[in-house]
Structure formats: structure tokens, C-alpha cells
Motif scaffolding. Structure first.
Motif, PDB file in Angstrom:
ATOM      1  N   HIS A   1       0.796  -1.001   0.246  1.00 43.89           N
ATOM      2  CA  HIS A   1      -0.104  -0.054   0.138  1.00 43.89           C
ATOM      3  C   HIS A   1       0.788   1.448   0.201  1.00 43.89           C
ATOM      4  O   HIS A   1       1.939   1.293   0.419  1.00 43.89           O
ATOM      5  CB  HIS A   1      -0.885   0.063   1.253  1.00 43.89           C
ATOM      6  N   GLU A   2       0.386   2.350  -0.307  1.00 45.13           N
ATOM      7  CA  GLU A   2       1.050   3.628  -0.409  1.00 45.13           C
ATOM      8  C   GLU A   2       0.241   4.738   0.551  1.00 45.13           C
ATOM      9  O   GLU A   2       0.704   5.709   0.645  1.00 45.13           O
ATOM     10  CB  GLU A   2       1.094   4.191  -1.709  1.00 45.13           C
ATOM     11  N   SER A   3      -0.980   4.347   0.846  1.00 46.36           N
ATOM     12  CA  SER A   3      -1.694   5.215   1.777  1.00 46.36           C
ATOM     13  C   SER A   3      -2.800   4.519   2.628  1.00 46.36           C
ATOM     14  O   SER A   3      -3.203   3.255   2.412  1.00 46.36           O
ATOM     15  CB  SER A   3      -2.444   6.157   0.873  1.00 46.36           C
ATOM     16  N   PHE A   4      -3.286   5.129   3.861  1.00 42.29           N
ATOM     17  CA  PHE A   4      -4.205   4.431   4.606  1.00 42.29           C
ATOM     18  C   PHE A   4      -5.466   4.410   3.957  1.00 42.29           C
ATOM     19  O   PHE A   4      -6.184   3.617   4.162  1.00 42.29           O
ATOM     20  CB  PHE A   4      -4.452   5.347   5.800  1.00 42.29           C
ATOM     21  N   VAL A   5      -5.822   5.312   2.823  1.00 46.48           N
ATOM     22  CA  VAL A   5      -7.088   4.949   2.258  1.00 46.48           C
ATOM     23  C   VAL A   5      -7.128   3.571   1.626  1.00 46.48           C
ATOM     24  O   VAL A   5      -8.177   3.066   1.524  1.00 46.48           O
ATOM     25  CB  VAL A   5      -6.960   6.277   1.079  1.00 46.48           C
ATOM     26  N   THR A   6      -6.163   3.012   0.828  1.00 46.60           N
ATOM     27  CA  THR A   6      -6.137   1.751   0.456  1.00 46.60           C
ATOM     28  C   THR A   6      -6.046   0.723   1.578  1.00 46.60           C
ATOM     29  O   THR A   6      -6.653  -0.372   1.702  1.00 46.60           O
ATOM     30  CB  THR A   6      -5.311   1.650  -0.739  1.00 46.60           C
ATOM     31  N   ARG A   7      -5.080   0.926   2.364  1.00 44.38           N
ATOM     32  CA  ARG A   7      -4.943   0.057   3.298  1.00 44.38           C
ATOM     33  C   ARG A   7      -5.873  -0.346   4.492  1.00 44.38           C
ATOM     34  O   ARG A   7      -5.964  -1.413   4.825  1.00 44.38           O
ATOM     35  CB  ARG A   7      -3.521   0.529   4.295  1.00 44.38           C
ATOM     36  N   PHE A   8      -6.599   0.506   4.643  1.00 39.59           N
ATOM     37  CA  PHE A   8      -7.993   0.416   5.521  1.00 39.59           C
ATOM     38  C   PHE A   8      -9.179   0.366   4.841  1.00 39.59           C
ATOM     39  O   PHE A   8     -10.034   0.796   5.624  1.00 39.59           O
ATOM     40  CB  PHE A   8      -7.584   1.397   6.849  1.00 39.59           C
ATOM     41  N   ALA A   9      -8.989   0.650   3.600  1.00 40.75           N
ATOM     42  CA  ALA A   9     -10.386   0.710   2.828  1.00 40.75           C
ATOM     43  C   ALA A   9     -11.535  -0.237   3.327  1.00 40.75           C
ATOM     44  O   ALA A   9     -12.642   0.269   3.401  1.00 40.75           O
ATOM     45  CB  ALA A   9     -10.230   0.621   1.386  1.00 40.75           C
ATOM     46  N   ALA A  10     -11.244  -1.626   3.518  1.00 40.76           N
ATOM     47  CA  ALA A  10     -12.421  -2.561   4.183  1.00 40.76           C
ATOM     48  C   ALA A  10     -12.556  -2.170   5.413  1.00 40.76           C
ATOM     49  O   ALA A  10     -13.799  -2.353   5.715  1.00 40.76           O
ATOM     50  CB  ALA A  10     -11.749  -3.716   3.738  1.00 40.76           C
ATOM     51  N   ALA A  11     -11.809  -1.679   6.101  1.00 40.17           N
ATOM     52  CA  ALA A  11     -12.102  -1.278   7.452  1.00 40.17           C
ATOM     53  C   ALA A  11     -12.806  -0.016   7.683  1.00 40.17           C
ATOM     54  O   ALA A  11     -14.050  -0.020   8.440  1.00 40.17           O
ATOM     55  CB  ALA A  11     -10.847  -1.154   8.339  1.00 40.17           C
ATOM     56  N   TYR A  12     -12.633   0.908   6.911  1.00 39.28           N
ATOM     57  CA  TYR A  12     -13.500   2.221   6.944  1.00 39.28           C
ATOM     58  C   TYR A  12     -14.769   1.906   6.202  1.00 39.28           C
ATOM     59  O   TYR A  12     -15.872   2.263   6.772  1.00 39.28           O
ATOM     60  CB  TYR A  12     -12.998   3.129   5.770  1.00 39.28           C
ATOM     61  N   ASP A  13     -14.987   0.687   5.281  1.00 39.45           N
ATOM     62  CA  ASP A  13     -16.355   0.458   4.865  1.00 39.45           C
ATOM     63  C   ASP A  13     -17.198  -0.003   5.874  1.00 39.45           C
ATOM     64  O   ASP A  13     -18.326   0.023   6.111  1.00 39.45           O
ATOM     65  CB  ASP A  13     -16.004  -0.827   3.789  1.00 39.45           C
ATOM     66  N   ALA A  14     -16.560  -1.406   6.792  1.00 40.60           N
ATOM     67  CA  ALA A  14     -17.184  -2.047   7.839  1.00 40.60           C
ATOM     68  C   ALA A  14     -17.565  -0.922   8.964  1.00 40.60           C
ATOM     69  O   ALA A  14     -18.754  -0.911   9.444  1.00 40.60           O
ATOM     70  CB  ALA A  14     -16.308  -3.083   8.077  1.00 40.60           C
ATOM     71  N   GLN A  15     -16.618  -0.003   9.218  1.00 38.91           N
ATOM     72  CA  GLN A  15     -17.041   1.051  10.211  1.00 38.91           C
ATOM     73  C   GLN A  15     -17.897   2.010   9.919  1.00 38.91           C
ATOM     74  O   GLN A  15     -18.996   1.790  10.640  1.00 38.91           O
ATOM     75  CB  GLN A  15     -15.624   1.920  10.188  1.00 38.91           C
ATOM     76  N   ILE A  16     -18.186   2.356   8.482  1.00 39.95           N
ATOM     77  CA  ILE A  16     -19.308   3.295   8.106  1.00 39.95           C
ATOM     78  C   ILE A  16     -20.641   2.363   8.038  1.00 39.95           C
ATOM     79  O   ILE A  16     -21.607   3.077   8.477  1.00 39.95           O
ATOM     80  CB  ILE A  16     -19.039   3.995   6.972  1.00 39.95           C
ATOM     81  N   GLN A  17     -20.612   1.118   7.573  1.00 35.86           N
ATOM     82  CA  GLN A  17     -21.641   0.408   7.270  1.00 35.86           C
ATOM     83  C   GLN A  17     -22.295   0.193   8.810  1.00 35.86           C
ATOM     84  O   GLN A  17     -23.560   0.303   9.031  1.00 35.86           O
ATOM     85  CB  GLN A  17     -21.325  -0.759   6.626  1.00 35.86           C
ATOM     86  N   ARG A  18     -21.681  -0.166   9.588  1.00 39.18           N
ATOM     87  CA  ARG A  18     -22.071  -0.613  10.859  1.00 39.18           C
ATOM     88  C   ARG A  18     -22.509   0.600  11.683  1.00 39.18           C
ATOM     89  O   ARG A  18     -23.791   0.645  12.542  1.00 39.18           O
ATOM     90  CB  ARG A  18     -21.118  -1.218  11.903  1.00 39.18           C
ATOM     91  N   TRP A  19     -22.001   1.802  11.555  1.00 36.63           N
ATOM     92  CA  TRP A  19     -22.427   2.883  12.195  1.00 36.63           C
ATOM     93  C   TRP A  19     -23.828   3.584  11.463  1.00 36.63           C
ATOM     94  O   TRP A  19     -25.058   3.586  12.312  1.00 36.63           O
ATOM     95  CB  TRP A  19     -21.374   4.185  11.875  1.00 36.63           C
ATOM     96  N   VAL A  20     -23.939   3.184  10.112  1.00 39.64           N
ATOM     97  CA  VAL A  20     -25.195   3.764   9.715  1.00 39.64           C
ATOM     98  C   VAL A  20     -26.347   2.656   9.870  1.00 39.64           C
ATOM     99  O   VAL A  20     -27.410   3.237  10.261  1.00 39.64           O
ATOM    100  CB  VAL A  20     -25.108   3.464   8.062  1.00 39.64           C
ATOM    101  N   ASP A  21     -26.075   1.489  10.127  1.00 42.15           N
ATOM    102  CA  ASP A  21     -26.997   0.434  10.543  1.00 42.15           C
ATOM    103  C   ASP A  21     -27.303   0.628  12.050  1.00 42.15           C
ATOM    104  O   ASP A  21     -28.560   0.760  12.387  1.00 42.15           O
ATOM    105  CB  ASP A  21     -26.280  -0.814  10.653  1.00 42.15           C
ATOM    106  N   ALA A  22     -26.359   1.129  12.859  1.00 42.63           N
ATOM    107  CA  ALA A  22     -26.539   1.334  14.348  1.00 42.63           C
ATOM    108  C   ALA A  22     -27.781   2.538  14.490  1.00 42.63           C
ATOM    109  O   ALA A  22     -28.608   2.549  15.053  1.00 42.63           O
ATOM    110  CB  ALA A  22     -25.548   1.514  15.100  1.00 42.63           C
TER     111      ALA A  22
END
Ligand code: ISE
Length: 336
Positions: free
Chosen positions: A268-289
Motif C-alpha cells: 500500500h501507499e496510503s491508509f486510504v487503500t490499506r484500511f479501505a475495507a475497515a472504513y467500509d465496515a466501520q461506516i456500514q455498522r455506524w449507519v446500521d446502528a
């Protein structure tokens, strides 16, 4: 009904969250972008069809433009957005850090506690990374015995001009101050910072890399290599030492190539790709909550406050040396 999210701050992270909500998150849309810089606002709006543009959070609230707020401004602007959003009783996902220091974090906690329950989720996305979760499961299972030591690597290719020396702690090691106690099930007891030979390629204002040593209440010893001028890529990796085993996460897992006498793995060259899946999961779970009415599903403002206390100790250790203790107050029932 889709959740209407106002994204506040359309810099690198905010713009990425706008794309994420529009293209990958179910049950939500970006209804407003709050950003004083016209160029950034316009660029982000292209990824949020139908969204309204505002230059202040107060205007967006007055217009009733959202059901929830995602704060992605630089850390020093979090408090001025958190306060009106809490006053309006809006659910909030706030990027790290909560605020710049423990005193202003306490003020936010006091405001939040006037509401019926926690409204703020903190953007410590590493807790949503599947490898971090697997490592935590291993600690909890006891399969490898007790956890003894954690060796953490945190490497950035470079940092923007706005990045100051204290931000090695408050913007970067801030993540380890959250995720390591979460992994190990024990709060930070003290922090020490060591300086190895300085990287001459680092911007003049930075004295780095640094080695941060934290001791947890349960005796686990943690070392963090914080390095923001490595040039070649973005790496966040951990080796955990147990009584009868070792576990490792965060190894390069991209395309493997054999070419011209070399074996290479795309990193990876940035946190944007390194943690892309983690950000997706974080935002989805927040939206669901939020849609369920739970409002948060992840680290809360109290976690952000504990991290602010560790950061204060870390900045003191960075600038004055020595082993600086961290006093972890007891978690109020409101944040249980
Ligand atoms: C940045 O703000 C982040 O949050 C990244 O995760 C971290 O790796 C980087 O050092 C910070 O500057």
C-alpha cells in the motif's frame, strides 16, 4: 428511509467517505457537504448527486439537511462541529482524535451526557480491520497463552506540510493508543519516547522516526516504530508475543511478481487503500446502528477521551523525555 448524512470536511478522508457512502454503503446517502474551500466542496459534490453545499455546520443544521453527521475535518476543528451537532441531538461519527486535548474532550463528554445516551462514535477504524479482529479473538481465546509483548510498526511514505512534530503522537500514534489497549484488554499505564538516529529525508521540522514504548496496566509492554518519511509506501503491522506462540498481522498481501531477477509484492501507499475495507465496515455498522436507533456501534467518546490522556502523556514524553504515567479514570456508566 435512507439515512441522510452530512459530511463535514471534504479533504482526503472526507472526500473518500463521500465516495464510500455514495457507492458502497447501504441505507445511507450524502445529503450535505460542509466545506469552506469551494474547490474541495465542488470536487466532493461530484460524488454525491443531489447533495447540498454549506460552508458551516450551523447553516446545515438550520436547513435541516441531515439525520446524522460524519466529521472529517482536521482534528483542531472537531470541537466546533461536535458542539452544535450535539446541541441538535444528531448522531455523529467523528474521525480521530475526539479533540486536541483531554480538557476539551471532557467538555464534549459533559455535553453528550446531557443526552439520553452516547451519540458519538469515534473513527478508530483499525477496530474494524478483520486481521486486528482475529488477533483480538486470539488474545481473548487464550489459545496461545497470555499476551506478553506487542511490537507495532506504523510507517507513512510522507506527511503533508500541516503535519507538526507533536502530530507524530496526536495524529499517528493516536491509533496505537486506542487499538493496543483494545487488543490487550488493558489501559495504558505509561509512555516513553526514544529517538533513534534522525532520518535526513524527514521534513526539517520533524525529529523522526521515533520509538514509543508503552506499558499497559496488565504488564504488557508495547513498542511502536513511528516513522513518517519512509518514502516507499504505507505499512501498519503488528507482531504479538504470547506465552506459547507468536501472531503477526498487516503483512503485504498485494500482487506477487517474479520479474527481471526479483520477487516483489505490491504494497500500500496510503491508509486510504490499506484500511479501505475497515472504513467500509466501520461506516456500514455506524449507519446500521443509527437506523436501528442504537446510534453507535464501535468506540465511543469515552474511548476518545482515554486516548486524549495517552496522547498528552505521549507529547510530554516526546518533548521532555522520561517515562510519563497515564492516569485512567473509571468509565462512567453512561459509557459502559
Ligand atoms: C493519519 O491522519 C491517519 O489517521 C493514518 O491512519 C495514520 O497512519 C497517519 O500517520 C495519520 O497522519
Amino acid at each position: 428511509e435512507e439515512l441522510r448524512v452530512a459530511v463535514v470536511g471534504a479533504g482526503m478522508m472526507g472526500a473518500d467517505h463521500v465516495k464510500r457512502i455514495t457507492h458502497r454503503i447501504a441505507g445511507a446517502r450524502v445529503s450535505a457537504i460542509v466545506e469552506p474551500d469551494a474547490g474541495r466542496a465542488e470536487a466532493a459534490a461530484a460524488d454525491a448527486p443531489g447533495s447540498l453545499a454549506f460552508t458551516s455546520i450551523e447553516d446545515a443544521i438550520a436547513a435541516g439537511a441531515m439525520d446524522a453527521v460524519l466529521i472529517a475535518t482536521p482534528g483542531q476543528f472537531h470541537a466546533p462541529v461536535l458542539k452544535p451537532a450535539l446541541d441538535a441531538r444528531l448522531p455523529i461519527l467523528c474521525e480521530k482524535p475526539l479533540t486536541q486535548d483531554s480538557e476539551s474532550s471532557l467538555e464534549i463528554l459533559e455535553l453528550e451526557q446531557q443526552l439520553d445516551r452516547p451519540h458519538i462514535q469515534l473513527g478508530f477504524m483499525r477496530r474494524f480491520d478483520t486481521e486486528y479482529q482475529a488477533l483480538r479473538d486470539l488474545v481473548v481465546s487464550g489459545e496461545s497463552g497470555e499476551l506478553l509483548m506487542v511490537r507495532a510498526l506504523h510507517r507513512n511514505p510522507s506527511v503533508p506540510e500541516s503535519y507538526t512534530n507533536d502530530m507524530l503522537i496526536t495524529d499517528s500514534v493516536v491509533h496505537e493508543f486506542d487499538v493496543v489497549p483494545w487488543l490487550a484488554g488493558s489501559p495504558v499505564k505509561s509512555v516513553e519516547v526514544k529517538h533513534p538516529r534522525r532520518n535526513s529525508l524527514a521534513p526539517e521540522r520533524l525529529k523522526e522516526p521515533i520509538l514509543v514504548i508503552m506499558e499497559l496496566e496488565n504488564g504488557v509492554l508495547v513498542d511502536v516504530e513511528m516513522n513518517v518519511s519512509v518514502q516507499f509506501g504505507y505499512q501498519v503491522a503488528t507482531e504479538a508475543v504470547f506465552e506459547k506462540g507468536i501472531a503477526r498481522i498487516g503483512q503485504p498481501s498485494g500482487l506477487q511478481r517474479w520479474d527481471a531477477g526479483f520477487f516483489r509484492v505490491k504494497d500500500h501507499e496510503s491508509f486510504v487503500t490499506r484500511f479501505a475495507a475497515a472504513y467500509d465496515a466501520q461506516i456500514q455498522r455506524w449507519v446500521d446502528a443509527v437506523r436501528r436507533g442504537d446510534l453507535i456501534d464501535g468506540p465511543n467518546a469515552w474511548d476518545g477521551y482515554l486516548v486524549a490522556l495517552s496522547c498528552e502523556a505521549g507529547v510530554k514524553a516526546l518533548n521532555e523525555g522520561g517515562i510519563v504515567p497515564v492516569e485512567a479514570p473509571e468509565r462512567p456508566a453512561f459509557y459502559a
